[in-house]
Design an enzyme around this catalytic site. Structure first.
Site, PDB file in Angstrom:
ATOM      1  N   HIS A  86      15.311  16.949   9.593  1.00  0.00           N
ATOM      2  CA  HIS A  86      14.967  15.966   8.808  1.00  0.00           C
ATOM      3  C   HIS A  86      14.788  14.675  10.005  1.00  0.00           C
ATOM      4  CE1 HIS A  86      17.915  13.279   7.864  1.00  0.00           C
ATOM      5  NE2 HIS A  86      18.685  14.028   8.626  1.00  0.00           N
ATOM      6  N   ASP A 112      13.911  11.550   8.438  1.00  0.00           N
ATOM      7  CA  ASP A 112      13.757   9.540   7.870  1.00  0.00           C
ATOM      8  C   ASP A 112      14.962   9.537   8.019  1.00  0.00           C
ATOM      9  OD1 ASP A 112      14.832  11.900   6.029  1.00  0.00           O
ATOM     10  OD2 ASP A 112      14.839  10.446   4.703  1.00  0.00           O
ATOM     11  N   ASP A 171      21.757  11.089  13.430  1.00  0.00           N
ATOM     12  CA  ASP A 171      21.418  11.691  12.444  1.00  0.00           C
ATOM     13  C   ASP A 171      20.005  11.380  12.025  1.00  0.00           C
ATOM     14  OD1 ASP A 171      21.419  12.255   9.674  1.00  0.00           O
ATOM     15  OD2 ASP A 171      22.669  10.960   8.820  1.00  0.00           O
ATOM     16  N   GLU A 218      14.893  13.038   3.118  1.00  0.00           N
ATOM     17  CA  GLU A 218      16.815  13.911   3.313  1.00  0.00           C
ATOM     18  C   GLU A 218      17.873  12.513   2.845  1.00  0.00           C
ATOM     19  OE1 GLU A 218      20.406  15.311   4.490  1.00  0.00           O
ATOM     20  OE2 GLU A 218      19.915  13.610   5.088  1.00  0.00           O
TER      21      GLU A 218
END
Length: 381
Positions: free
Chosen positions: A70, A72, A103, A136
């Site tokens: 992901h 986002d 992340d 996500e």
């Protein structure tokens, strides 16, 4: 096409302000790079969420390696608390700072760089699929699920899938995920009757009923763990009446619990148990109690075997560490992928994810690309 520098690509992605659910230019950038490398790319947007599907090789190839990630990111919080701009990708002493550094824009960048270099230098007999979502970190209703729905409609199939979430607690290579606990939230409301606290017999106080229910739920030992999972947990996260007065018995009381559960339970079985406890307390206090439940994901396990061995071998070869096969942590989009094909997770050290000054050592990004390259090489060997 020259090799992709995963460090530079990570920086370029961080500079895309893709705070969920904003696309921020991150998927546009990836689509451009992957298309130039010969990947067939399709935007699979749904519900205002941006998603990207990319495939190299023929549809229906018997051997198709998948990747899920992901772009986002969570909100930045107090921008003034950051030592460097949260979307600047500033590098100081070999450390890159920025929201999404761990992340998981670095994980996406490392895999994209590995995949492009791999198909250009040693084109495999098989296919590669990438599913990259922009949903996500939020509700995850129109992200990976939308991509999997698209794949079902188009008869696209991954044989196995690797999710690039950060999986290592402290040191690169120490842990990979072969499953995740289930997660569910339950909201309760007890309805009583408001009254003066000096005349409690004229009111029906909902607080003792709620306290009894929360105690019964929180005091229950759900289990002692299973072969691959820690013990399930239930946490009371709020009890609230919204009552500022000291001489008023409130009319209602609300509470919320969050449960993380292993493979000894399902969302349905835990819901049934909470309903039984609710009914007992409701009858004892003669008060109606309502419950609303949301199951974010069921517990799942990819049993140790060929896929986990493949990833673990590659990690150990590049880091010197044999990763622990773990099911700890929160949820990830692997909970959706597991319905499609076997899935495991491996990525960077996640110590700073979601924090102010989120950061990643740039050498680990290169190392992660090498691990992903080795995984692809050995899978198609």
């Amino acid at each position: 096409m020259p090799p992709i520098d995963p460090v530079q690509l990570t920086a370029d992605l961080i500079r895309c302000p893709s705070v969920t659910p904003a696309e921020g230019g991150a998927l546009i950038l990836l689509e451009k790079i992957l298309s130039q490398a010969g990947f067939e790319c399709t935007r699979v947007d749904r519900g205002g969420i941006s998603n990207l599907f990319a495939r190299w090789g023929e549809k229906g190839d018997e051997k198709t390696f998948g990747f899920n990630g992901h772009t986002d990111v969570v909100p930045i919080g107090d921008e003034a608390a950051w030592s460097h701009g949260p979307f600047s990708a500033t590098v100081v002493d070999g450390i890159m700072y920025g929201r999404g550094a761990t992340d998981m824009k670095s994980g996406v960048a490392a895999y994209v760089a590995a995949a492009i270099d791999f198909v250009q230098t040693t084109p495999p007999k098989g296919a590669l699929i990438l599913t990259i979502t922009g949903d996500e970190e939020a509700d995850a209703l129109d992200g990976t699920t939308a991509l999997l729905d698209y794949m079902d409609r188009e008869d696209e199939q991954m044989s196995v899938c690797l999710v690039g979430e950060p999986t290592c607690p402290n040191e690169m290579g120490e842990m990979m995920k072969i499953g995740r606990r289930g997660s569910m939230t339950a909201w309760f409301e007890v309805t009583g009757k408001q009254g003066h606290s000096a005349y409690p017999h004229r009111a029906k106080n909902p607080l003792p009923a709620m306290a009894r229910l929360m105690d019964r739920l929180a005091s229950r030992e759900l289990d002692q763990g299973s072969d691959h999972f820690d013990a399930s947990t239930l946490a009371v996260v709020t009890i609230d009446t919204g009552n500022p007065a000291t001489n008023v018995i409130p009319a209602s009381c609300r509470a919320t619990v969050n449960t993380r559960f292993n493979d000894l339970h399902t969302g349905e079985s835990l819901t049934d148990w909470m309903q039984e406890e609710l009914d007992a307390v409701s009858a004892a206090f003669d008060m109606p109690i309502s419950m609303k439940v949301k199951v974010s994901g069921e517990s799942f396990l990819t049993p140790p075997g060929a896929l986990s061995d493949l990833v673990a071998k590659s990690v150990e070869a590049e880091t010197g560490r044999k990763p622990e096969l773990s099911t700890t942590g929160g949820t990830s989009d692997a909970r959706f992928v597991k319905n499609h094909c076997p899935v495991v997770e491996f990525g960077l050290v996640g110590k700073t994810m979601h924090q102010v000054d989120e950061n990643v050592p740039v050498e680990q990004i290169d190392q992660l690309k090498n691990i992903y390259t080795r995984i692809l090489t050995d899978y198609f060997a």
